[in-house]
Design a protein around this motif. Structure first.
Motif, PDB file in Angstrom:
ATOM      1  N   ILE A  96       1.034  -1.068  -0.115  1.00 20.24           N
ATOM      2  CA  ILE A  96      -0.093   0.004   0.014  1.00 20.24           C
ATOM      3  C   ILE A  96       0.717   1.103   0.050  1.00 20.24           C
ATOM      4  N   GLU A  97       0.694   2.093  -0.822  1.00 14.94           N
ATOM      5  CA  GLU A  97       1.634   3.131  -1.060  1.00 14.94           C
ATOM      6  C   GLU A  97       1.057   4.406  -0.008  1.00 14.94           C
ATOM      7  N   PRO A  98       1.973   5.351   0.116  1.00 17.67           N
ATOM      8  CA  PRO A  98       1.469   6.456   1.188  1.00 17.67           C
ATOM      9  C   PRO A  98       0.139   6.996   0.617  1.00 17.67           C
ATOM     10  N   VAL A  99      -0.546   7.382   1.563  1.00 16.19           N
ATOM     11  CA  VAL A  99      -1.895   8.065   0.802  1.00 16.19           C
ATOM     12  C   VAL A  99      -1.528   9.454   0.610  1.00 16.19           C
ATOM     13  N   ASP A 100      -2.193   9.591  -0.761  1.00 15.56           N
ATOM     14  CA  ASP A 100      -2.217  10.990  -1.395  1.00 15.56           C
ATOM     15  C   ASP A 100      -3.507  11.893  -0.627  1.00 15.56           C
ATOM     16  N   ALA A 101      -3.102  12.608   0.436  1.00 18.27           N
ATOM     17  CA  ALA A 101      -4.195  13.348   1.068  1.00 18.27           C
ATOM     18  C   ALA A 101      -4.718  14.514   0.253  1.00 18.27           C
ATOM     19  N   THR A 102      -3.901  14.929  -0.640  1.00 25.24           N
ATOM     20  CA  THR A 102      -4.415  16.176  -1.547  1.00 25.24           C
ATOM     21  C   THR A 102      -5.508  15.481  -2.503  1.00 25.24           C
ATOM     22  N   LEU A 103      -5.350  14.416  -3.116  1.00 23.41           N
ATOM     23  CA  LEU A 103      -6.318  13.954  -3.966  1.00 23.41           C
ATOM     24  C   LEU A 103      -7.205  12.912  -3.293  1.00 23.41           C
ATOM     25  N   SER A 104      -7.057  12.682  -2.165  1.00 21.73           N
ATOM     26  CA  SER A 104      -7.828  11.810  -1.299  1.00 21.73           C
ATOM     27  C   SER A 104      -7.826  10.442  -1.888  1.00 21.73           C
ATOM     28  N   CYS A 105      -6.877   9.868  -2.115  1.00 14.64           N
ATOM     29  CA  CYS A 105      -6.653   8.423  -2.742  1.00 14.64           C
ATOM     30  C   CYS A 105      -5.713   7.542  -2.233  1.00 14.64           C
ATOM     31  N   VAL A 106      -5.581   6.290  -2.667  1.00 16.74           N
ATOM     32  CA  VAL A 106      -4.445   5.379  -2.205  1.00 16.74           C
ATOM     33  C   VAL A 106      -4.127   4.480  -3.066  1.00 16.74           C
ATOM     34  N   SER A 107      -3.031   4.065  -3.348  1.00 10.61           N
ATOM     35  CA  SER A 107      -2.702   2.919  -4.226  1.00 10.61           C
ATOM     36  C   SER A 107      -2.464   1.825  -3.489  1.00 10.61           C
ATOM     37  N   ASN A 180      -5.635   5.790 -13.148  1.00 10.58           N
ATOM     38  CA  ASN A 180      -5.840   7.065 -13.028  1.00 10.58           C
ATOM     39  C   ASN A 180      -6.104   7.807 -11.495  1.00 10.58           C
ATOM     40  N   ARG A 181      -5.872   8.743 -11.423  1.00  8.48           N
ATOM     41  CA  ARG A 181      -6.042   9.579  -9.871  1.00  8.48           C
ATOM     42  C   ARG A 181      -7.192  10.660  -9.790  1.00  8.48           C
ATOM     43  N   MET A 182      -7.576  10.754 -11.170  1.00  9.45           N
ATOM     44  CA  MET A 182      -8.678  12.073 -11.260  1.00  9.45           C
ATOM     45  C   MET A 182      -9.988  11.597 -11.221  1.00  9.45           C
ATOM     46  N   LEU A 183     -10.690  12.215 -10.370  1.00 11.44           N
ATOM     47  CA  LEU A 183     -12.209  12.184 -10.317  1.00 11.44           C
ATOM     48  C   LEU A 183     -12.903  12.274 -11.607  1.00 11.44           C
ATOM     49  N   LYS A 184     -12.478  13.051 -12.538  1.00  8.68           N
ATOM     50  CA  LYS A 184     -12.963  13.030 -14.012  1.00  8.68           C
ATOM     51  C   LYS A 184     -12.093  12.899 -14.817  1.00  8.68           C
ATOM     52  N   ASN A 185     -12.449  11.747 -15.653  1.00  7.31           N
ATOM     53  CA  ASN A 185     -11.637  11.217 -16.779  1.00  7.31           C
ATOM     54  C   ASN A 185     -12.532  10.518 -17.905  1.00  7.31           C
ATOM     55  N   ASN A 186     -12.737  11.278 -18.814  1.00  7.90           N
ATOM     56  CA  ASN A 186     -13.708  10.696 -19.794  1.00  7.90           C
ATOM     57  C   ASN A 186     -13.201  10.402 -21.250  1.00  7.90           C
ATOM     58  N   ALA A 187     -11.769  10.332 -21.317  1.00  4.29           N
ATOM     59  CA  ALA A 187     -11.001  10.101 -22.315  1.00  4.29           C
ATOM     60  C   ALA A 187     -11.130   8.467 -22.696  1.00  4.29           C
ATOM     61  N   GLY A 188     -12.230   8.288 -23.739  1.00  7.08           N
ATOM     62  CA  GLY A 188     -12.476   7.073 -24.106  1.00  7.08           C
ATOM     63  C   GLY A 188     -13.262   6.236 -23.090  1.00  7.08           C
ATOM     64  N   TYR A 189     -13.294   4.648 -23.379  1.00  2.00           N
ATOM     65  CA  TYR A 189     -13.897   4.046 -22.439  1.00  2.00           C
ATOM     66  C   TYR A 189     -13.313   3.666 -21.093  1.00  2.00           C
ATOM     67  N   ASP A 190     -14.125   3.630 -20.193  1.00  2.00           N
ATOM     68  CA  ASP A 190     -13.673   3.473 -18.843  1.00  2.00           C
ATOM     69  C   ASP A 190     -13.272   2.025 -18.698  1.00  2.00           C
ATOM     70  N   LEU A 191     -12.158   1.413 -18.922  1.00  2.00           N
ATOM     71  CA  LEU A 191     -11.929   0.276 -19.190  1.00  2.00           C
ATOM     72  C   LEU A 191     -11.802  -0.381 -17.640  1.00  2.00           C
ATOM     73  N   LYS A 192     -11.789   0.106 -16.498  1.00  2.00           N
ATOM     74  CA  LYS A 192     -11.726  -0.453 -15.269  1.00  2.00           C
ATOM     75  C   LYS A 192     -13.110  -1.190 -14.962  1.00  2.00           C
ATOM     76  N   GLN A 193     -14.007  -0.483 -15.470  1.00  2.00           N
ATOM     77  CA  GLN A 193     -15.489  -1.275 -15.411  1.00  2.00           C
ATOM     78  C   GLN A 193     -15.688  -2.633 -16.019  1.00  2.00           C
ATOM     79  N   LEU A 194     -14.752  -2.985 -16.825  1.00  2.00           N
ATOM     80  CA  LEU A 194     -14.748  -4.160 -17.234  1.00  2.00           C
ATOM     81  C   LEU A 194     -14.490  -5.245 -16.239  1.00  2.00           C
TER      82      LEU A 194
END
Length: 462
Positions: A96-107, A180-194
């Motif tokens: 688990i990588e360090p939390v990105d507090a600015t973007l409120s996410c973690v890898s 992706n770390r962005m809340l908005k990203n509509n560049a083509g298909y949202d492949l993660k949903q597969l």
């Protein structure tokens, strides 16, 4: 001869990654679905995404099927191994990588436990709002591949709502990295949903960018006794209107569940003394501990005055909150109280819930006299859990007959056979009750496109 492909796999990938024969640990021979243990052809335990890719590439060359495994806490059999397939466990991929507090996410890697993600978020003053009873054992990969739910879906949504980016490996070893770390990203298909909710049949999730939330500064709860399902749904409307985003859980227990578990577990707290047609736990959480908790008290008071709630207990401390939740969280004790049981995870429109419960409980009593079926669940998001004692006789045949009754009754009431646990193998015979032929055909088209050799989790879902 059956051992030969496994030995080739071990020789090519190395003894550190591949275990064969009796050395395969017992934990990797079954999941929590209740299916009997099976020793897989081999066990692959990769340390990196590159290892996963190498393993899938080689399995494709050797014609070996692969069953992905996470925390093995699934109840539908999706991670249950087969004797002619390789089990691929993500148990070593726990970073688990360090939390990105600015973007409120973690890898987090797929093998990280849900509890470890919670702890990492908490240390950064944030919270990951997917929460399950198996948090100490279930893993990120398993949660995402089954699109897990939990008690706070009413406020925060299913697991897929908490994923910003994803990395997965296809059947041919291709790594698809959409981190992706962005809340908005509509560049083509949202492949993660597969891959979210596909139970490892389209690709193996190896890492994800998880969306975190601000940590509420307070959480409180009330236990309400309602006359019937109509009153409980009225209470739900009032709580949604009066609390807005403060409403974080709305859980229901029918008398069948309440009475069976409170009698079988007499040491559990029973905050409400009287008997009611439905018991509801309401949870509210927010960021203004000086003023917002009073909103729950006010809405609850109005509901009591209107006759919607017959009796209620409002928690005054963290200990009292735990006491109000204790009975609802006693589901791990079903086996001890009821003996062998079958657990059903059903979705149903809220206004049909009462009729479905009545049909299920009455139907069990009529078809299998003396058996008990109990009902509870996430009423706020239309998820009903039904647990029934398994009829005597041939275990498989009796279980199948019971499941057939439950699923056909549920779909006849406009519901679905799976709300949050997936399909796996246990629900596969009834998929056609919940999905149209056109939907199933499209699912098969996607499967054929991404896994043309059919090596990923064969026999699961479709």
């Amino acid at each position: 001869m059956a051992e030969e492909p496994a030995r080739v796999l071990q020789a090519r990938l190395g003894g550190d990654l591949v275990i064969v024969g009796e050395a395969i640990p017992a934990r990797n021979r079954q999941d929590w679905s209740g299916l009997p243990p099976v020793r897989p052809l081999a066990l692959v335990r990769p340390r990196t995404t590159a290892d996963v890719a190498a393993a899938l590439t080689l399995c494709g060359e050797l014609g070996l099927s692969v069953v992905p495994q996470g925390g093995l806490t699934g109840l539908a059999g999706a991670a249950h191994p087969t004797a002619d397939a390789v089990a691929l466990s993500l148990e070593r991929m726990t970073a688990i990588e360090p939390v990105d507090a600015t973007l409120s996410c973690v890898s987090a890697e797929a093998g990280a436990t849900l509890q470890a993600v919670h702890d990492a978020a908490d240390a950064a003053g944030l919270v990951f709002q997917v929460d399950l009873g198996a948090r100490g054992s279930c893993t990120v990969g398993g949660n995402l591949s089954t699109n897990a739910g939990g008690i706070r879906v009413i406020r925060y949504g299913m697991a897929r709502a908490h994923v910003l980016g994803l990395q997965a490996v296809l059947a041919d070893g291709t790594v698809v990295s959409s981190m992706n770390r962005m809340l908005k990203n509509n560049a083509g298909y949202d492949l993660k949903q597969l891959f979210l909710g596909s139970e490892g049949t389209l690709g193996i999730i190896t890492r994800a960018i998880l969306r975190l939330q601000p940590r509420p500064r307070f959480s409180t709860a009330a236990l309400c006794g309602c006359r019937d399902i109509g009153a409980a749904l009225d209470l739900l409307r009032r709580m949604r209107s009066g609390l807005g985003p403060l409403l974080s859980a709305f859980e229901a227990m029918w008398p069948s569940f309440h009475d069976t578990m409170s009698t079988g577990l007499p040491k559990l707290p029973r905050p409400l003394a009287g008997r009611h047609g439905l018991y509801v736990v309401v949870e509210a959480s927010g960021f203004d501990p000086d003023h917002e908790p009073a909103r729950l008290e006010r809405v609850l008071g109005e509901a009591i005055e209107a006759g919607v709630v017959e009796d209620a207990v409002l928690a005054q401390s963290e200990r009292e909150v735990a006491d109000l939740w204790a009975l609802r969280e006693s589901v791990a004790d079903f086996q001890a109280v009821m003996g062998p049981v079958a657990n059903y995870d059903l979705g149903v429109p809220a206004d049909a819930t009462g009729a479905l419960v009545e049909a299920l409980e009455a139907g069990i009593a009529e078809r299998w006299p003396g058996l008990v079926g109990v009902s509870f669940g996430h009423l706020g998001d239309g998820n009903l859990h039904f647990t029934a004692q398994i009829p005597d006789g041939d275990a498989h045949g009796a279980h199948h007959a019971l499941s057939d009754f439950v699923y056909r009754t549920t779909t006849a009431h406009g519901g679905t056979i799976s709300a949050e646990h997936g399909i796996g193998t246990l629900k596969k015979p009834w998929l056609g009750l919940a999905r149209t032929p056109a939907e199933i055909t499209l699912m098969r088209t996607l499967k054929a496109a991404l896994d043309p050799k059919g090596i990923l989790n064969p026999g699961k879902v479709l």
